[in-house]
Motif scaffolding. Structure first.
Motif, short mmCIF file in Angstrom:
data_model
loop_
_atom_site.label_atom_id
_atom_site.label_comp_id
_atom_site.label_asym_id
_atom_site.label_seq_id
_atom_site.Cartn_x
_atom_site.Cartn_y
_atom_site.Cartn_z
N GLN A 293 1.51 -11.30 20.70
CA GLN A 293 2.02 -10.31 19.73
C GLN A 293 2.93 -9.30 20.43
OE1 GLN A 293 -1.15 -11.16 20.18
NE2 GLN A 293 -1.87 -11.97 18.24
N LEU A 294 4.13 -9.14 19.91
CA LEU A 294 5.06 -8.18 20.51
C LEU A 294 4.56 -6.75 20.37
CD1 LEU A 294 8.59 -9.55 19.59
CD2 LEU A 294 7.01 -10.23 21.39
N ALA A 296 1.58 -5.64 20.74
CA ALA A 296 0.25 -5.50 21.36
C ALA A 296 0.00 -4.11 21.94
CB ALA A 296 0.06 -6.57 22.43
N SER A 297 0.98 -3.57 22.63
CA SER A 297 0.73 -2.30 23.32
C SER A 297 1.11 -1.09 22.46
CB SER A 297 1.51 -2.26 24.64
OG SER A 297 2.90 -2.22 24.40
N MET A 298 1.53 -1.33 21.24
CA MET A 298 1.86 -0.20 20.36
C MET A 298 0.58 0.51 19.91
SD MET A 298 4.97 -1.83 18.03
CE MET A 298 5.11 -0.41 16.94
N ASP A 351 5.06 3.82 19.79
CA ASP A 351 5.06 3.01 21.00
C ASP A 351 3.83 3.36 21.84
OD1 ASP A 351 5.61 5.38 22.35
OD2 ASP A 351 7.72 4.90 22.67
N GLU B 295 8.86 -4.63 15.79
CA GLU B 295 9.56 -4.72 17.06
C GLU B 295 11.02 -4.25 16.96
OE1 GLU B 295 8.55 -7.14 15.10
OE2 GLU B 295 9.74 -8.99 15.27
N MET B 298 12.51 -2.29 19.80
CA MET B 298 12.29 -2.82 21.14
C MET B 298 13.60 -3.39 21.70
SD MET B 298 8.52 -4.67 20.75
CE MET B 298 8.52 -5.38 22.40
N TYR B 349 10.53 -8.59 27.12
CA TYR B 349 10.19 -7.64 26.06
C TYR B 349 9.96 -6.25 26.65
CZ TYR B 349 9.42 -12.08 23.77
OH TYR B 349 9.59 -13.34 23.27
N ASP B 351 10.04 -1.81 25.70
CA ASP B 351 10.09 -0.82 24.63
C ASP B 351 11.49 -0.24 24.54
OD1 ASP B 351 10.34 1.06 26.66
OD2 ASP B 351 8.29 1.78 26.48
N THR B 357 7.00 -4.18 28.00
CA THR B 357 5.72 -4.15 27.28
C THR B 357 4.89 -5.37 27.62
OG1 THR B 357 6.70 -5.30 25.39
CG2 THR B 357 6.71 -2.88 25.33
N HIS B 358 5.54 -6.40 28.08
CA HIS B 358 4.89 -7.65 28.49
C HIS B 358 5.52 -8.07 29.82
CE1 HIS B 358 4.37 -7.55 24.15
NE2 HIS B 358 3.51 -8.56 24.17
#
Lengths: 386, 386
Positions: A293-294, A296-298, A351, B295, B298, B349, B351, B357-358
């Motif tokens: 999931q893009l 995820a860290s939000m 974010d 997203e 992003m 990916y 922010d 973020t990944h």
């Protein structure tokens, strides 16, 4: 000690959140609710989203039933309940995901959740309005949802030879949410029995190492750690399941143990809390692998509302100060991050550092539900303990 | 003036990116490619994703066909092409979205894109290997994709009375991508004719006010500004469409005008560039409304690779210094943000501020494609202009 929280939540609920939705979301022309509302409440997509229309019927009916018999709340609930009755279902009784403003089908999800929230809305509305159709349709929909979860092919989902078959935590939770509300108004002994089964099913999701609930496990509870879905934890979702399980144990005390649930609640906060920026991460992989999931860290609003109510509940049940300490941490982060003092209601999407990525107040998944439900439940729980 | 870019892209391509995929993604046991690769290349999900398996067949075949006849590249391409031939399609010839490691169907998307990338992979592989089956199947798949786009019901998509009917920019672009490759190897006059139609179809997506291409318009080109889909712009996607249109005009010069395409390219960068943090925003609403995609703000790798190649192309065609200035800006941001000097390949990916973020290198949508394709095309274009 929780009174200051209750005072603040009460004010937020009745002076900011509910007025926002009353003012901006009611469609007096076609019925139903707009939920795609920009920061100032202006509509940026006039489709009617069924998850959120069902939830808002529930919310206004619950306010009417449990706070005060304000005619405008019943009236607002009826606006949605009738719209859903006329337009929400296809010829086979399945619920759409979205309708046009005037009620024509616009999108169908091969998932049972639209039906879940319409069921909850109609059941609560039937208590508010006394309208028998709403209760009858809600009960029917409950059993339909049970069938759809047991056999997703009925919703048009494909069955593929290599597709993993999971027990999904969300499916268990929504069944608990419906059965709890039915058990409260209907002596049918099947509901407590179902709740016992669902408690056991939820506990099959326990990750023995981390004591959190996994989103997806094999039907027999075996962890499926080779796949990202099998390693997925949504810490806020676990806190929501925890408070549902605590409600369940109040209705069916022999289904399980409060301490087991509280252990999961604590573990989910420990595991999901972002030590660097604060707040609950949206998705975490148990093995530290990257989630697919893009987002995820939000930081999303709803894991925080659910954690707040779970902590209020844990403290009122146990009086243990550790829940108060967690509540202070979660509450402080949440109120620093999400509410919009200028236009009311809360932002929903930030974010990882807590800066809003969207200034909207509602969309196709955020509506009049998580914020007011958590505030109302927290206020009512705290005030009942006085 | 572009030579320093070519030198750097060549080095990145052959010393970092391609070695990463050669080392980590080939499944010598079952065939096909792993694409869910963590930062260090370790596999975190062993399913085979069809978009990315098709794309990787294309990439290795193209390297073999256009760079050097290295046996290991042909061998790597064959590993995917044969796996796809055995497992990718259902009984009706439609392509799955994901397979288990050993080739059993794991997920089906009601979209034509899996088939698009498999078609491109097989066609390029047929040129590398001389295997006639691959060329024949690719041509068949091209015509199937055309039918599926014209009638999505064939893929199992529901037709709902209130669902908006859009012309989708992605559908036009993938057809251009396939028809361009077919026209290069097959004198069938239908391909240039289709390319002319597709050029016109793409231009129907022009937003007259902002000169960018909208993701979704009415079939006759009328903007559909009441819905978020109708206001949606993906600036990096527009740059990708632009370079496909420039390629198209090299094959079919009478289809349209290079200057019109360059005007869109410039507008998409002006419109999509984040003046605060740098980089191309992923999704922007033309009217400043909040996008539904979480997203949206992003920064993803692929809008930047596509912009780089579009700018290289624009500069080699026009020699206009403004494209070089844009290339410097985009290249500087991109190389500061995405490549991983430690383990090779690029992060995908970040922010809005450009922080990853990944840390993964590949997943179910990122594979061996956008980075190496843009680098290879840029190097080849620059070197051909010397």
């Amino acid at each position: 000690m929780l009174d200051p929280f209750a005072a603040r939540y009460r004010q937020d609920l009745f002076e900011s959140v509910i007025p926002f939705w009353m003012k901006h979301s009611l469609d007096r022309e076609h019925g139903g609710y707009f939920t795609c509302l920009d920061r100032d409440g202006s509509v940026f997509d006039d489709r009617k989203y069924m998850w959120l229309n069902g939830r808002q019927v529930w919310m206004f009916s619950r306010l009417y039933n449990s706070v005060e018999k304000r005619p405008e709340w019943l009236d607002a609930a009826r606006l949605g309940a009738d719209f859903l009755r006329r337009h929400a279902r296809d010829a086979q009784g399945r619920c759409y995901f979205a309708l046009t403003r005037d009620g024509r089908p616009a999108a169908f999800q091969r998932k049972p959740y639209g039906a879940v929230f319409i069921m909850l809305g109609w059941l609560e509305y039937s208590r508010a309005s006394g309208e028998e159709w709403a209760r009858r349709e809600a009960v029917d929909l409950f059993w339909s949802v049970r069938r759809w979860i047991a056999d997703p092919g009925l919703l048009g989902r494909l069955s593929l030879a290599g597709a993993p078959v999971f027990s999904q935590l969300a499916d268990i939770m929504v069944q608990i949410s419906m059965a709890l509300e039915l058990a409260a108004v209907d002596p049918d002994p099947r509901y407590p029995e179902i709740l016992r089964e669902l408690y056991t099913a939820a506990m099959r999701h326990l990750d023995p190492e981390r004591q959190v609930l996994l989103e997806n496990v094999s039907p027999d509870g075996t962890p499926w750690t080779e796949l990202p879905e099998g390693r997925l934890v949504s810490p806020g979702h676990v806190t929501e399941v925890c408070w549902f399980l605590l409600h369940l144990l109040e209705i069916v005390p022999d289904a399980g143990r409060v301490d087991d649930v509280l252990c999961i609640l604590e573990a989910s906060l420990d595991f999901g809390w972002d030590r660097e920026y604060g707040g609950l991460l949206y998705f975490v992989d148990t093995n530290g692998r990257p989630p697919l999931q893009l987002e995820a860290s939000m930081k999303l609003w709803w894991p925080h509302t659910e954690a707040i109510y779970a902590l209020v509940l844990a403290h009122t049940i146990t009086k243990d100060v550790k829940w108060l300490e967690w509540l202070r941490i979660v509450d402080e982060y949440t109120y620093r991050t999400f509410p919009d003092p200028e236009h009311g209601e809360w932002f929903g999407y930030c974010d990882r550092a807590g800066k809003p990525t969207h200034l909207l107040k509602g969309n196709n998944y955020k509506g009049c539900f998580h914020v007011p439900r958590a505030l109302l439940f927290s206020v009512q729980r705290i005030e009942a303990m006085r």
